[in-house]
Write an enzyme that holds these catalytic residues in place. Structure first.
Site: not given
Ligand code: SD4
Length: 286
Positions: A149, A177-180, A203
């Site tokens: 990132t 999917r959602v990361g940090d 994440g």
């Protein structure tokens, strides 16, 4: 005059903070420095984990996560699993400035971007498609770059403090999917009274500890930016010694404009601009 400074994750953060530096040195705002700096990484075809040409998900589609936060107003804008736009940080900024909500995901985020006049773009490069085909052919063969990132923190001459981040997330992730990165407090946080922080790495681990918020809170309680980053990672490892080799990396800026970083890798590079030339620095494993 406040100290003007910008810091960004990874070695590719150098080109991003060079752009931020141009803006900050001429009296520009921290919010522009963060957005335009991150745009540099998003549009760079050689960076295979951010913006155009990033890493697609398990169905070959590019889903971006990005967010931005103003440390004075605590205004935030965030997008998750956004498709069809190569500059997700700019869509996140539009959410912050033009939307009544703080976070938009998936089709709703895409609809908002269209409403705001962003043009639909191709987000997959030939390289992204090639990497996806290789992965499909052998799902155990890890590509050289699985994820990375861009997190960018900037302070301008008025003392404004802004954090932002943008990523295509974990390569070949499950759709949805959602990361940090788009989660306020996990991938980024900014509070003018204490400092700003951003995270990069896995994440799915970073979000369990709200690592960016925790870094800012440690600075609030007296840690330097460097100590705060280190203490977050130390806490993570103390509670989970089995995760000593996890990919967790942090950058921070304190409210008085000092920077810090920490990592569980052998070394972690970041870009820094503090008034002269943009340069690359690194920290060793804590
Ligand atoms: C994620 N934290 O989606 C991001 C990816 C990343 O270095 O930063 N990798 O989990």
């Amino acid at each position: 005059m406040a100290k003007i400074i910008a810091i960004a994750t990874w070695d590719f953060g150098k080109a991003a903070v060079a752009k931020s530096g141009e803006i900050l040195a001429t009296g520009g705002t921290a919010i522009d420095a963060v957005e335009k700096g991150i745009n540099v990484a998003e549009l760079d075809t050689n960076i295979v984990s951010v913006g155009y040409g990033g890493m697609p998900n398990a169905t070959g589609e590019m889903e971006f996560d990005a967010a931005i936060m103003n440390g004075r107003t605590h205004a935030v804008g965030s997008v998750a699993t956004l498709t069809g736009y190569s500059r997700p940080i700019s869509v996140a900024r539009a959410v912050m400035e033009k939307c009544q909500h703080s976070m938009l995901v998936g089709d709703g985020a895409r609809k908002f971007a269209t409403e705001q006049g962003f043009a639909i773009e191709e987000t997959l490069s030939e390289e992204s498609k090639k990497k996806y085909s290789l992965w499909l052919a052998d799902k155990n063969a890890k590509p050289e770059f699985m994820h990375d990132t861009i997190g960018l923190l900037a302070m301008d001459c008025r003392g404004e403090l802004v954090a932002g981040c943008s990523t295509s997330g974990m390569a070949f992730k499950h759709p949805g999917r959602v990361g940090d990165s788009p989660l306020i407090g996990s991938g980024l946080y900014a509070d003018i009274e204490a400092g700003a922080a951003a995270a990069t790495g896995n994440g799915d681990e970073i979000l369990k500890f709200c690592m960016s918020f925790l870094t800012v809170e440690f600075m609030r309680n007296g840690d330097s930016a460097m100590q705060a980053c280190q203490n977050v990672i130390k806490r993570f490892v103390a509670q989970h010694p089995e995760k000593i080799n996890e990919d967790v990396n942090l950058i921070a800026l304190s409210a008085d404009g000092h920077y810090g970083a920490a990592t569980l890798r052998d070394s972690f590079a970041f870009g820094l601009w503090d008034g002269a030339q943009a340069r690359c620095q690194s920290v060793k494993r804590i």
